[in-house]
Design a protein around this motif. Structure first.
Motif, mmCIF file in Angstrom:
data_model
loop_
_atom_site.group_PDB
_atom_site.id
_atom_site.type_symbol
_atom_site.label_atom_id
_atom_site.label_comp_id
_atom_site.label_asym_id
_atom_site.label_seq_id
_atom_site.Cartn_x
_atom_site.Cartn_y
_atom_site.Cartn_z
ATOM 1 N N LYS A 5 0.899 -1.136 -0.048
ATOM 2 C CA LYS A 5 0.025 0.047 -0.026
ATOM 3 C C LYS A 5 0.874 1.243 0.086
ATOM 4 N N GLN A 6 0.457 2.354 -0.780
ATOM 5 C CA GLN A 6 0.935 3.852 -0.773
ATOM 6 C C GLN A 6 0.126 4.660 -0.500
ATOM 7 N N ALA A 7 0.446 5.802 -0.094
ATOM 8 C CA ALA A 7 -0.579 6.873 -0.063
ATOM 9 C C ALA A 7 0.054 8.325 -0.144
ATOM 10 N N ILE A 8 -0.639 9.304 -0.554
ATOM 11 C CA ILE A 8 -0.034 10.596 -0.713
ATOM 12 C C ILE A 8 -0.436 11.433 0.466
ATOM 13 N N ILE A 9 0.434 11.765 1.155
ATOM 14 C CA ILE A 9 -0.026 12.369 2.636
ATOM 15 C C ILE A 9 0.476 13.821 2.670
ATOM 16 N N GLU A 19 3.615 17.596 0.547
ATOM 17 C CA GLU A 19 2.859 16.395 0.425
ATOM 18 C C GLU A 19 3.916 15.455 -0.033
ATOM 19 N N ILE A 20 3.728 14.274 0.402
ATOM 20 C CA ILE A 20 4.980 13.198 -0.095
ATOM 21 C C ILE A 20 4.139 11.787 -0.411
ATOM 22 N N PHE A 21 4.866 10.984 -1.233
ATOM 23 C CA PHE A 21 4.276 9.667 -1.615
ATOM 24 C C PHE A 21 4.965 8.927 -0.473
ATOM 25 N N LEU A 32 4.646 10.095 11.112
ATOM 26 C CA LEU A 32 4.946 10.163 9.739
ATOM 27 C C LEU A 32 6.583 10.408 9.743
ATOM 28 N N LEU A 33 7.069 9.299 9.124
ATOM 29 C CA LEU A 33 8.709 9.293 9.275
ATOM 30 C C LEU A 33 9.253 9.667 7.790
ATOM 31 N N LEU A 34 9.907 10.911 8.065
ATOM 32 C CA LEU A 34 10.508 11.808 6.847
ATOM 33 C C LEU A 34 11.752 11.135 6.622
ATOM 34 N N GLY A 35 12.152 9.892 5.893
ATOM 35 C CA GLY A 35 13.365 9.358 5.759
ATOM 36 C C GLY A 35 14.268 9.990 4.682
ATOM 37 N N ARG A 36 15.126 9.189 4.041
ATOM 38 C CA ARG A 36 16.229 9.625 3.037
ATOM 39 C C ARG A 36 15.388 10.288 1.918
ATOM 40 N N PRO A 37 14.502 9.471 1.358
ATOM 41 C CA PRO A 37 14.002 10.114 0.062
ATOM 42 C C PRO A 37 13.516 11.460 0.311
ATOM 43 N N TRP A 38 12.751 11.932 1.619
ATOM 44 C CA TRP A 38 12.392 13.464 1.538
ATOM 45 C C TRP A 38 13.500 14.232 1.797
ATOM 46 N N GLN A 39 14.432 13.552 2.570
ATOM 47 C CA GLN A 39 15.689 14.462 2.724
ATOM 48 C C GLN A 39 16.470 14.999 1.499
ATOM 49 N N PHE A 40 16.369 13.824 0.649
ATOM 50 C CA PHE A 40 17.110 14.081 -0.817
ATOM 51 C C PHE A 40 16.301 15.000 -1.424
#
Length: 209
Positions: A5-9, A19-21, A32-40
């Motif tokens: 499952k995936q969601a746009i938050i 907003e992130i996927f 909400l865990l903002l990991g490496r993809p968001w940091q990049f």
């Protein structure tokens, strides 16, 4: 852990809105865990000494500060209360389903299933969640393109099977043709343009069946 499952938050931290996927996985947390993809994506800079994240979005600079000890304590308290509330609701739901099974009552929803009283709660909830995958009639056309597509490649230097066709009586041929015509009409299958295609539906297996 398998992610299915995936969601746009949409979220906001102070004045920062974005907003992130996200991948959706079961966790004992409400964050909400903002990991490496968001940091990049935002090119976030982490100050290890102060544990602050700074980044620029649309020309505006943001700085995310760590929580204070009091905020951490409050966050833990709220999370614990939510978890206990969820556990109570699950327990009450399980007890109500047990009573339903004992009474022998049946429930029906859009013809998908006539009864869930004989199924475990985990199975019945799973069937209810994905009931749209089992419609009474197949929809027309092929499924939409997914994020990940699969294909079956031919094995090199493999001999193309050349076997006699399965002998069918007229009624079987008529029924097979009816099913093929129905699939073609709905767009679920297409005529093969492969030079290796065998123009039969049924052929004997290796074991003779």
């Amino acid at each position: 852990m398998r992610v299915n499952k995936q969601a746009i938050i949409k979220f906001s931290i102070g004045k920062y809105q974005d907003e992130i996927f996200c991948d959706v996985v079961p966790m004992q947390a409400c964050h909400l865990l903002l990991g490496r993809p968001w940091q990049f994506d935002v090119d976030a800079q982490h100050s290890k000494r102060t544990n602050k994240y700074s980044f620029v979005v649309k020309g505006e600079k943001y700085i995310l500060n760590p929580l204070t000890p009091y905020q951490v304590s409050e966050d833990y308290r709220v999370t614990r209360e939510l978890r206990e509330k969820y556990q109570r609701e699950e327990k009450e739901k399980s007890e109500s389903e047990t009573l339903l099974a004992i009474s022998g009552e049946e429930t029906s929803q859009d013809g998908f299933k006539k009864s869930i009283s004989t199924l475990p709660s985990s199975i019945s909830s799973l069937l209810q969640e994905y009931e749209t995958l089992f419609p009474e009639e197949m929809p027309d056309g092929l499924p939409p393109l997914r994020g990940i597509e699969h294909q079956i490649d031919f094995v090199l230097d493999t001999q193309i099977p050349n076997k006699p066709a399965y002998r069918s009586n007229p009624e079987e041929i008529k029924e097979s043709q009816r099913q093929v015509d129905g699939l073609l009409k709905k767009g679920l299958v297409k005529e093969s343009l492969s030079p290796c295609a065998v123009l039969v539906i049924l052929v004997p297996k290796k074991d003779g069946t």
